[in-house]
Design a protein around this motif. Structure first.
Motif, PDB file in Angstrom:
ATOM      1  N   ILE A   1      -8.237   2.779  -1.630  1.00  0.00           N
ATOM      2  CA  ILE A   1      -8.641   2.529  -0.054  1.00  0.00           C
ATOM      3  C   ILE A   1      -8.296   0.998   0.046  1.00  0.00           C
ATOM      4  CG2 ILE A   1     -11.268   2.115  -0.642  1.00  0.00           C
ATOM      5  CD1 ILE A   1     -11.349   4.407   1.473  1.00  0.00           C
ATOM      6  N   HIS A   2      -7.382   0.801   1.375  1.00  0.00           N
ATOM      7  CA  HIS A   2      -7.551  -0.138   1.930  1.00  0.00           C
ATOM      8  C   HIS A   2      -8.241   0.116   3.177  1.00  0.00           C
ATOM      9  CE1 HIS A   2      -4.543  -2.675   4.966  1.00  0.00           C
ATOM     10  NE2 HIS A   2      -5.871  -3.403   4.369  1.00  0.00           N
TER      11      HIS A   2
ATOM     12  N   CYS B   1       0.830  -0.931  -0.532  1.00  0.00           N
ATOM     13  CA  CYS B   1      -0.042   0.226   0.057  1.00  0.00           C
ATOM     14  C   CYS B   1       0.663   1.290   0.156  1.00  0.00           C
ATOM     15  CB  CYS B   1      -0.847   0.377   1.108  1.00  0.00           C
ATOM     16  SG  CYS B   1      -2.228  -1.119   1.345  1.00  0.00           S
ATOM     17  N   GLN B   2       1.835   1.026   0.539  1.00  0.00           N
ATOM     18  CA  GLN B   2       3.111   2.439   0.869  1.00  0.00           C
ATOM     19  C   GLN B   2       3.161   3.011  -0.669  1.00  0.00           C
ATOM     20  OE1 GLN B   2       5.604   1.736   4.357  1.00  0.00           O
ATOM     21  NE2 GLN B   2       4.316   1.380   5.602  1.00  0.00           N
ATOM     22  N   ARG B   3       3.683   2.208  -1.376  1.00  0.00           N
ATOM     23  CA  ARG B   3       4.243   1.523  -2.707  1.00  0.00           C
ATOM     24  C   ARG B   3       3.744   2.564  -3.892  1.00  0.00           C
ATOM     25  NH1 ARG B   3       7.817  -2.991  -1.010  1.00  0.00           N
ATOM     26  NH2 ARG B   3       5.982  -4.471  -2.278  1.00  0.00           N
TER      27      ARG B   3
ATOM     28  N   GLU C   1       0.586   4.367  -3.115  1.00  0.00           N
ATOM     29  CA  GLU C   1       0.328   5.722  -2.299  1.00  0.00           C
ATOM     30  C   GLU C   1       1.633   6.536  -3.466  1.00  0.00           C
ATOM     31  OE1 GLU C   1      -0.379   5.800   1.520  1.00  0.00           O
ATOM     32  OE2 GLU C   1      -1.653   4.462   1.712  1.00  0.00           O
ATOM     33  N   LYS C   2       2.716   5.896  -3.432  1.00  0.00           N
ATOM     34  CA  LYS C   2       3.454   6.755  -3.685  1.00  0.00           C
ATOM     35  C   LYS C   2       3.500   6.527  -5.182  1.00  0.00           C
ATOM     36  CE  LYS C   2       7.258   6.167  -0.122  1.00  0.00           C
ATOM     37  NZ  LYS C   2       8.405   5.419   0.392  1.00  0.00           N
ATOM     38  N   ARG C   3       2.972   5.475  -6.027  1.00  0.00           N
ATOM     39  CA  ARG C   3       3.293   5.470  -7.608  1.00  0.00           C
ATOM     40  C   ARG C   3       2.050   6.543  -7.888  1.00  0.00           C
ATOM     41  NH1 ARG C   3       4.596   0.382  -6.745  1.00  0.00           N
ATOM     42  NH2 ARG C   3       7.434   0.123  -7.428  1.00  0.00           N
ATOM     43  N   GLY C   4       1.503   6.688  -6.726  1.00  0.00           N
ATOM     44  CA  GLY C   4      -0.014   7.924  -7.136  1.00  0.00           C
ATOM     45  C   GLY C   4      -1.351   7.126  -7.704  1.00  0.00           C
ATOM     46  N   ARG C   5      -1.396   5.936  -7.201  1.00  0.00           N
ATOM     47  CA  ARG C   5      -2.577   4.995  -7.448  1.00  0.00           C
ATOM     48  C   ARG C   5      -3.753   5.784  -6.023  1.00  0.00           C
ATOM     49  NH1 ARG C   5      -3.536   3.444 -11.589  1.00  0.00           N
ATOM     50  NH2 ARG C   5      -1.653   1.688 -12.032  1.00  0.00           N
ATOM     51  N   LYS C   6      -4.538   6.193  -6.957  1.00  0.00           N
ATOM     52  CA  LYS C   6      -6.352   5.876  -6.242  1.00  0.00           C
ATOM     53  C   LYS C   6      -6.784   4.789  -5.520  1.00  0.00           C
ATOM     54  CE  LYS C   6      -8.599   8.942  -7.818  1.00  0.00           C
ATOM     55  NZ  LYS C   6      -9.671  10.171  -8.591  1.00  0.00           N
TER      56      LYS C   6
ATOM     57  N   GLN D   1     -12.485   5.278  -6.505  1.00  0.00           N
ATOM     58  CA  GLN D   1     -11.043   4.796  -6.344  1.00  0.00           C
ATOM     59  C   GLN D   1     -10.823   3.869  -7.408  1.00  0.00           C
ATOM     60  OE1 GLN D   1      -9.848   4.656  -3.536  1.00  0.00           O
ATOM     61  NE2 GLN D   1     -12.077   5.501  -2.505  1.00  0.00           N
TER      62      GLN D   1
END
Length: 201
Positions: free
Chosen positions: A69-70, A58-60, A62-67, A128
């Motif tokens: 929700i977890h 999830c962290q990776r 998010e850094k890639r800008g993927r929308k 999402q």
């Protein structure tokens, strides 16, 4: 879990991130007009490993800008009870009368349809790329995987959803924890299929 099982799980965990970013997954391609609901099953003994890997994924992403929700389903249930001023009452009831009384009392407030409605408001599917749900094992038997997915079915639209499932999934039946004699039918897709192990002669 033996070494072979751990190795296979690690291989499957490594395959999650590429799958979540694939065009086929994001655009529901090759599903035969079926809704994009996926299950990633795993041994309950690997709960800590799966959660750690999922957090890093999830962290990776998010850094890639993927929308996306977890949501941890156990946290969601606590939030639901707190929003209705029932959480402290539930703690007290459990302390005084135990598991069975608590389960009976929460059957109405935590009806699967109500949980699904609460989740949909938090998720906002149209906002999402996909949705990840974990923490199911901590909610059992208040929350059942097949019942939750059925309740969410009508409101997710084209947004893919992945349920991380502590147990086994045959492609047709969900078996909670792999030790409970309960087979619940649900037709979804395996996010990362298990390897077919060759039989030694």
């Amino acid at each position: 879990m033996n070494k072979a099982q751990i190795s296979e799980l690690q291989d499957r965990l490594e395959a999650i991130e590429p799958k979540l970013q694939s065009e086929g997954f994001l655009n529901n391609k090759g599903l035969g007009n079926e809704i994009g609901f996926y299950i990633f099953d795993y041994s309950p003994k690997a709960e800590v490993l799966v959660n750690e890997q999922l957090d890093m994924i999830c962290q990776r992403l998010e850094k890639r800008g993927r929308k996306f929700i977890h949501l941890n389903l156990f946290d969601v249930l606590l939030e639901m009870l707190e929003s209705r001023k029932l959480l402290e009452k539930a703690f007290q009831l459990h302390k005084v009368k135990g598991d069975e009384a608590l389960l009976k009392a929460l059957k109405g407030p935590l009806d699967q349809k109500r949980i699904a409605e609460f989740l949909i408001k938090k998720i906002e599917p149209n906002s999402q790329d996909f949705v990840l749900l974990s923490g199911l094992g901590s909610c059992w038997p208040l929350l059942r995987g097949h019942s939750l997915l059925n309740a969410l079915h009508a409101d997710m639209g084209d947004t893919p959803l992945v349920l991380f499932y502590p147990g086994s999934y045959t492609g047709l039946e969900l078996h909670p924890f792999g030790i409970i004699d309960s087979a619940n039918y649900y037709r979804a897709f395996e996010l990362v299929p298990h390897k077919k192990l060759s039989i030694q002669k």
